[in-house]
Motif scaffolding. Structure first.
Motif, PDB file in Angstrom:
ATOM      1  N   LEU A 100      -2.732  13.154   0.749  1.00  0.00           N
ATOM      2  CA  LEU A 100      -3.388  13.804   1.895  1.00  0.00           C
ATOM      3  C   LEU A 100      -3.077  15.301   1.906  1.00  0.00           C
ATOM      4  N   ASP A 101      -3.869  16.043   2.694  1.00  0.00           N
ATOM      5  CA  ASP A 101      -3.615  17.480   2.840  1.00  0.00           C
ATOM      6  C   ASP A 101      -2.586  17.764   3.923  1.00  0.00           C
ATOM      7  N   SER A 102      -2.093  16.702   4.564  1.00  0.00           N
ATOM      8  CA  SER A 102      -1.094  16.873   5.614  1.00  0.00           C
ATOM      9  C   SER A 102       0.208  16.211   5.163  1.00  0.00           C
ATOM     10  N   ALA A 103       1.268  16.505   5.909  1.00  0.00           N
ATOM     11  CA  ALA A 103       2.551  15.868   5.600  1.00  0.00           C
ATOM     12  C   ALA A 103       3.295  15.619   6.905  1.00  0.00           C
ATOM     13  N   ALA A 104       4.072  14.534   6.941  1.00  0.00           N
ATOM     14  CA  ALA A 104       4.879  14.181   8.106  1.00  0.00           C
ATOM     15  C   ALA A 104       6.322  14.593   7.823  1.00  0.00           C
ATOM     16  N   ARG A 124       0.830  -1.203   0.000  1.00  0.00           N
ATOM     17  CA  ARG A 124       0.000   0.000   0.000  1.00  0.00           C
ATOM     18  C   ARG A 124       0.851   1.232   0.000  1.00  0.00           C
ATOM     19  N   PHE A 125       0.253   2.323  -0.450  1.00  0.00           N
ATOM     20  CA  PHE A 125       0.948   3.606  -0.410  1.00  0.00           C
ATOM     21  C   PHE A 125       0.708   4.296   0.920  1.00  0.00           C
ATOM     22  N   ASN A 126       1.387   3.881   1.975  1.00  0.00           N
ATOM     23  CA  ASN A 126       1.314   4.658   3.210  1.00  0.00           C
ATOM     24  C   ASN A 126       2.059   5.961   2.984  1.00  0.00           C
ATOM     25  N   PRO A 127       1.575   7.062   3.600  1.00  0.00           N
ATOM     26  CA  PRO A 127       2.332   8.308   3.445  1.00  0.00           C
ATOM     27  C   PRO A 127       3.684   8.189   4.138  1.00  0.00           C
ATOM     28  N   LEU A 128       4.681   8.841   3.580  1.00  0.00           N
ATOM     29  CA  LEU A 128       6.046   8.725   4.093  1.00  0.00           C
ATOM     30  C   LEU A 128       6.465   9.993   4.836  1.00  0.00           C
ATOM     31  N   ILE A 129       7.470   9.838   5.663  1.00  0.00           N
ATOM     32  CA  ILE A 129       8.039  10.983   6.369  1.00  0.00           C
ATOM     33  C   ILE A 129       9.056  11.663   5.455  1.00  0.00           C
ATOM     34  N   SER A 130       8.985  12.994   5.352  1.00  0.00           N
ATOM     35  CA  SER A 130       9.995  13.749   4.611  1.00  0.00           C
ATOM     36  C   SER A 130      11.017  14.281   5.597  1.00  0.00           C
ATOM     37  N   HIS A 131      12.265  14.006   5.298  1.00  0.00           N
ATOM     38  CA  HIS A 131      13.362  14.431   6.166  1.00  0.00           C
ATOM     39  C   HIS A 131      13.996  15.686   5.600  1.00  0.00           C
ATOM     40  N   ILE A 132      14.237  16.668   6.473  1.00  0.00           N
ATOM     41  CA  ILE A 132      14.879  17.902   6.047  1.00  0.00           C
ATOM     42  C   ILE A 132      15.956  18.258   7.067  1.00  0.00           C
ATOM     43  N   THR A 189       8.553  13.042  14.682  1.00  0.00           N
ATOM     44  CA  THR A 189       7.947  13.374  13.384  1.00  0.00           C
ATOM     45  C   THR A 189       6.677  14.159  13.640  1.00  0.00           C
ATOM     46  N   LEU A 190       6.533  15.280  12.968  1.00  0.00           N
ATOM     47  CA  LEU A 190       5.330  16.105  13.125  1.00  0.00           C
ATOM     48  C   LEU A 190       4.448  15.994  11.888  1.00  0.00           C
ATOM     49  N   VAL A 191       3.168  15.762  12.128  1.00  0.00           N
ATOM     50  CA  VAL A 191       2.196  15.759  11.035  1.00  0.00           C
ATOM     51  C   VAL A 191       1.485  17.110  11.066  1.00  0.00           C
ATOM     52  N   LEU A 192       1.630  17.840   9.989  1.00  0.00           N
ATOM     53  CA  LEU A 192       1.148  19.225   9.911  1.00  0.00           C
ATOM     54  C   LEU A 192       0.441  19.459   8.578  1.00  0.00           C
ATOM     55  N   PRO A 193      -0.341  20.541   8.479  1.00  0.00           N
ATOM     56  CA  PRO A 193      -0.982  20.813   7.184  1.00  0.00           C
ATOM     57  C   PRO A 193       0.069  21.046   6.107  1.00  0.00           C
ATOM     58  N   ARG A 194      -0.132  20.381   4.989  1.00  0.00           N
ATOM     59  CA  ARG A 194       0.780  20.500   3.861  1.00  0.00           C
ATOM     60  C   ARG A 194       0.564  21.876   3.228  1.00  0.00           C
ATOM     61  N   ARG A 195       1.620  22.567   2.939  1.00  0.00           N
ATOM     62  CA  ARG A 195       1.474  23.860   2.268  1.00  0.00           C
ATOM     63  C   ARG A 195       0.921  23.675   0.867  1.00  0.00           C
ATOM     64  N   LYS A 196       0.053  24.608   0.475  1.00  0.00           N
ATOM     65  CA  LYS A 196      -0.415  24.569  -0.921  1.00  0.00           C
ATOM     66  C   LYS A 196       0.813  24.831  -1.788  1.00  0.00           C
ATOM     67  N   ASN A 197       0.871  24.182  -2.929  1.00  0.00           N
ATOM     68  CA  ASN A 197       2.020  24.331  -3.833  1.00  0.00           C
ATOM     69  C   ASN A 197       3.344  23.882  -3.232  1.00  0.00           C
ATOM     70  N   THR A 198       3.281  23.012  -2.226  1.00  0.00           N
ATOM     71  CA  THR A 198       4.521  22.471  -1.683  1.00  0.00           C
ATOM     72  C   THR A 198       5.234  21.654  -2.755  1.00  0.00           C
TER      73      THR A 198
END
Ligand code: TXA
Ligand code: MG
Length: 319
Positions: free
Chosen positions: A111-115, A55-63, A92-101
């Protein structure tokens, strides 16, 4: 796959590979991650293929910095407090994904959020700074297996499915990061991990525990039915479009768009979310999707399509 020591030269090579869309396994303080360019559907699809994730579970983006995080998500005051106290680290923080991210739709499962998280392992930080792009990274193990805490574990599990493995010694924390959702007024732990509830609560007060089977409210998408669905009805296993429908093709069954003209399910997975979005327009009455074989990433594609079809009243012509 050879394991490379994290020298300056190999770090530079790894950063270049990531920028070029390749898969690089790297150490974090929690577990080894299987990294790819989080901005690229195609690169991220390779992660799911290599892990054999059904399945496509959402992934964590590392910065590497809070500034880089703010380009991707909307950070509120709580997020800043937690970031200041615990980043870099196993949070890991799940927060609203910026529009045009810049994040690809596959990275966040539509999803509208991102980890997001800033790892503290010096090799991970050095790599993130050199690559200067967000890196999507689940644990670097085949699906359903134990997470790797040594470069050798990565090698034995994924071997040549990875373009490069960077060795940073054993992982200090050894369990995955704690996933905290800040999407609601009360913060919630979606996954317990390397940072304790007590430490978190000392900074932002009581947290809801959302990972138990009987927990109320939203959970991590891996455990729940939260998913991406277009606003148009989706019809799977369609041979041809009905009147008003737009056809999303696969292989020789060509349509308005084609998930993969050559019939490659990994390529189709990379295109799925972007193409569904592109076709989700009021000038059509529905999206008819050609049959997708259920091997490889086809299983994941069909899983997402089934959810999309169920949730909007679309139906499978075979039913
Ligand atoms: O320690 C870790 O976090 C490791 C290292 C490599 O950083 N990474 C890791 O990633 O464990 P992964 O992909 O296996 O775990 C991601 C977790 C899943 O539980 C997923 O459901 C949750 O984060 N998650 C990701 N995006 C989310 C979102 N938008 N909303 C809720 N949960 C999300
Ligand atoms: Mg994992």
């Amino acid at each position: 796959m050879a394991i490379y020591p994290a020298t300056k030269a190999f770090l530079e090579e790894a950063a270049q590979k990531l920028q070029d869309g390749a898969l690089v396994a790297f150490p974090t303080e929690t577990v080894y991650g299987l990294g790819a360019d989080a901005r690229s559907d195609h690169a991220v699809a390779k992660i799911f293929a290599a892990k054999g994730r059904p399945r496509f579970n959402p992934l964590i983006s590392h910065i590497a910095s809070v500034e880089a995080a703010e380009d991707l998500v909307e950070m509120d005051e709580r997020a800043h407090l937690l970031a200041e106290k615990f980043w870099p680290g196993p949070l890991t923080l799940v927060l609203p994904r910026r529009k045009n991210t810049a994040l690809s739709l596959l990275t966040t499962s539509g999803l509208d959020s991102a980890a997001i998280r800033i790892p503290s392992h010096p090799v991970a930080l050095a790599l993130l700074r050199l690559a200067a792009i967000p890196i999507a990274a689940p644990s670097a193990n085949p699906s359903m297996r134990v997470s790797p805490t040594l470069a050798a574990h990565v090698d034995s599990g994924l071997g040549d499915r990875v373009d490069m493995i960077l060795d940073g010694g054993p992982c200090d924390v050894g369990v995955e990061s704690t996933v905290v959702s800040l999407l609601e007024d009360q913060a919630a732990i979606l996954r317990p991990g390397g940072l304790s509830k007590e430490e978190l609560e000392s900074v932002i007060g009581p947290l809801r525990l959302a990972f138990k089977a009987d927990a109320e409210g939203p959970r991590s998408p891996g455990q729940s039915f939260l998913h991406y669905a277009p606003s148009l009805p989706v019809r799977m296993n369609a041979e041809t479009p009905l009147q008003g429908e737009v056809f999303l093709g696969f292989g020789a069954k060509d349509g308005f768009l084609n998930l993969s003209p050559s019939g490659d399910v990994t390529e189709a997975a990379a295109h799925l979310f972007a193409m569904l979005r592109a076709l989700d327009r009021p000038d059509f009455s529905g999206i008819a999707v050609a049959p997708i074989p259920s091997y490889g990433l086809g299983l994941a594609i069909n899983d997402r399509l089934e959810r999309a079809a169920c949730s909007r009243g679309g139906h499978d012509v075979r039913l």
